[in-house]
Design a protein around this motif. Structure first.
Motif, PDB file in Angstrom:
ATOM      1  N   HIS A 103      -7.395   2.032  -6.178  1.00 50.18           N
ATOM      2  CA  HIS A 103      -7.106   1.675  -7.570  1.00 50.18           C
ATOM      3  C   HIS A 103      -8.210   0.780  -8.109  1.00 50.18           C
ATOM      4  O   HIS A 103      -8.554  -0.233  -7.488  1.00 50.18           O
ATOM      5  CB  HIS A 103      -5.778   0.921  -7.669  1.00 50.18           C
ATOM      6  CG  HIS A 103      -4.611   1.730  -7.206  1.00 50.18           C
ATOM      7  ND1 HIS A 103      -3.900   2.554  -8.058  1.00 50.18           N
ATOM      8  CD2 HIS A 103      -4.048   1.861  -5.983  1.00 50.18           C
ATOM      9  CE1 HIS A 103      -2.937   3.150  -7.371  1.00 50.18           C
ATOM     10  NE2 HIS A 103      -3.009   2.762  -6.122  1.00 50.18           N
ATOM     11  N   GLU A 140      -3.241  -0.523   3.914  1.00 44.85           N
ATOM     12  CA  GLU A 140      -2.737  -1.068   2.654  1.00 44.85           C
ATOM     13  C   GLU A 140      -3.391  -2.411   2.358  1.00 44.85           C
ATOM     14  O   GLU A 140      -3.595  -3.235   3.243  1.00 44.85           O
ATOM     15  CB  GLU A 140      -1.209  -1.221   2.773  1.00 44.85           C
ATOM     16  CG  GLU A 140      -0.510  -1.723   1.541  1.00 44.85           C
ATOM     17  CD  GLU A 140      -0.322  -0.659   0.462  1.00 44.85           C
ATOM     18  OE1 GLU A 140      -0.836   0.482   0.625  1.00 44.85           O
ATOM     19  OE2 GLU A 140       0.331  -0.957  -0.549  1.00 44.85           O
ATOM     20  N   GLN A 146      -3.928   0.873  -2.238  1.00 45.12           N
ATOM     21  CA  GLN A 146      -2.490   0.610  -2.239  1.00 45.12           C
ATOM     22  C   GLN A 146      -1.754   1.939  -2.384  1.00 45.12           C
ATOM     23  O   GLN A 146      -2.168   2.777  -3.182  1.00 45.12           O
ATOM     24  CB  GLN A 146      -2.096  -0.344  -3.392  1.00 45.12           C
ATOM     25  CG  GLN A 146      -2.643  -1.756  -3.222  1.00 45.12           C
ATOM     26  CD  GLN A 146      -2.290  -2.672  -4.375  1.00 45.12           C
ATOM     27  OE1 GLN A 146      -2.069  -2.245  -5.496  1.00 45.12           O
ATOM     28  NE2 GLN A 146      -2.247  -3.970  -4.097  1.00 45.12           N
ATOM     29  N   GLY A 147      -0.695   2.092  -1.613  1.00 44.58           N
ATOM     30  CA  GLY A 147       0.072   3.338  -1.663  1.00 44.58           C
ATOM     31  C   GLY A 147      -0.746   4.551  -1.287  1.00 44.58           C
ATOM     32  O   GLY A 147      -0.516   5.638  -1.793  1.00 44.58           O
ATOM     33  N   GLY A 148      -1.743   4.373  -0.457  1.00 43.63           N
ATOM     34  CA  GLY A 148      -2.565   5.488  -0.002  1.00 43.63           C
ATOM     35  C   GLY A 148      -3.629   5.926  -0.986  1.00 43.63           C
ATOM     36  O   GLY A 148      -4.278   6.955  -0.797  1.00 43.63           O
ATOM     37  N   GLU A 149      -3.835   5.158  -2.077  1.00 41.42           N
ATOM     38  CA  GLU A 149      -4.836   5.523  -3.083  1.00 41.42           C
ATOM     39  C   GLU A 149      -5.700   4.307  -3.413  1.00 41.42           C
ATOM     40  O   GLU A 149      -5.238   3.171  -3.350  1.00 41.42           O
ATOM     41  CB  GLU A 149      -4.165   5.973  -4.385  1.00 41.42           C
ATOM     42  CG  GLU A 149      -3.385   7.270  -4.282  1.00 41.42           C
ATOM     43  CD  GLU A 149      -2.779   7.644  -5.623  1.00 41.42           C
ATOM     44  OE1 GLU A 149      -2.018   8.620  -5.652  1.00 41.42           O
ATOM     45  OE2 GLU A 149      -3.054   6.970  -6.634  1.00 41.42           O
TER      46      GLU A 149
END
Lengths: 99, 248
Positions: B111, B33, B106-109
């Motif tokens: 961006h 993260e 962030q949040g596994g993706e």
């Protein structure tokens, strides 16, 4: 419509050096030469590659390549001068009629 | 806030910075993260977070320009005491800073770094003050649940112009982007100091027209534009939808 001339990198000019393409564009109506020559006009279907490598394609794009604040200052000064010239002309005209 | 690190471990930081030679390699990675990924083939010698351009950069330095809004904001310290809002990344190459692409995991993706002005129904009021419209008698703007819709009944003065209520500070951003569905006339994405309806050539400072019909992304070069402007879209004989608008 104002006629401007665009060069090979789509920068606008107010006179043609013989190599440019003439374009009629309402965006530049009533704009001074300094303002016009700080802009790019990319025609539809053409591709512009900015100095940092960013690519712009698609439809017609009109955007400054010089600092917009400098261009806006020049345009405001141009409009102030035009207004002053008009007021002077009116004063002369009225002064003539009163005689 | 200026942050300057040249690497090294051990660490109160709540993030890390990694470089990748391509977006493909970045997206193939699955880091922890708040990993900031910088896509560059130039060796990163150091990095700094700053709202202003560093005065004495070294070649290879990556400057993360910060603002007060970001879609990838994060707490820089593990104790959650330093919120950072990155908006743009540049690297010192040769003798100047050039844009480089950064993404944050962030949040596994991953961006992309964007400041949204309209996002699928969200008018992003914090920055835009909300969206409004000036429509001619023959044009209508509908602010639907997930998109903005502009149509005409074909009568006279048939234009529709949705735009941000606030002027938005576009300094430090180099592109204004809108995702639209064009069904008829040439919709224009624009910046203007005043919004008066359809013909705004006295106050418009940049514009790009949609090409053809169908779903498309309008990308307007705003690198030379500083200051605050209304952002909007307009068309005569309008028949278009707006899904997303953002700056990067």
């Amino acid at each position: 419509m104002k006629t401007v001339y665009i060069d090979s990198v789509f920068k606008c000019h107010t006179s043609n050096d013989g190599t440019m393409i003439a374009v009629e564009e309402e965006f530049f109506n009533n704009k001074c030469d300094i303002f016009i020559e700080g802009f790019r006009l990319k025609p539809e279907g053409e591709t512009l590659v900015r100095e940092d490598g960013a690519v712009f394609s698609g439809g017609k794009m009109i955007t400054p390549w010089k600092s917009i604040s400098e261009l806006e200052d020049a345009q405001r000064e141009y409009e102030r001068q035009k207004l002053a010239d008009a007021e002077n002309a009116l004063a002369i005209l009225l002064g003539g009629e009163s005689e | 806030m200026i942050f300057n690190m040249t690497g090294g471990g051990g660490n109160p930081l709540n993030f890390q910075v990694k470089t990748y030679p391509s977006e493909t390699e970045l997206k193939a990675d699955n880091p922890k993260e708040n990993t900031i990924g910088v896509i560059t083939t130039t060796t990163m010698t150091s990095w700094v977070f700053s709202a202003t351009e560093p005065k004495e950069p070294e070649v290879g330095m990556v400057w993360f320009n910060t603002g007060n809004l970001s879609n990838v904001e994060f707490n820089a310290l593990k104790k959650n005491t330093l919120q950072v809002y990155p908006i743009k990344a540049k690297q010192y190459v040769g003798d100047k800073f050039v844009d480089v692409t950064s993404m944050t995991s962030q949040g596994g993706e991953w961006h992309s770094w964007r400041v949204y002005l309209y996002k699928a129904g969200d008018q992003c009021n914090d920055i835009t003050g909300g969206w409004t419209a000036i429509d001619g008698p023959g044009g209508t703007t509908n602010f639907n649940a997930t998109y903005i819709n502009c149509v005409t009944d074909g009568s006279n003065d048939r234009y529709a112009t949705p735009y941000t209520k606030n002027k938005v500070n576009v300094t430090n951003y180099s592109k204004l982007i809108a995702e639209i569905l064009e069904r008829d006339a040439e919709t224009n994405l624009f910046l203007a100091s005043a919004v008066t309806g359809y013909n705004m050539y006295g106050s418009m400072v940049a514009t790009i027209e949609a090409s053809d019909k169908g779903s498309q992304t309008l990308e307007l070069d705003i690198a030379s534009i500083t200051g605050e402007y209304h952002i909007g879209l307009t068309a005569y004989t309008p028949d278009f939808d707006v899904m997303n608008v953002w700056m990067e």
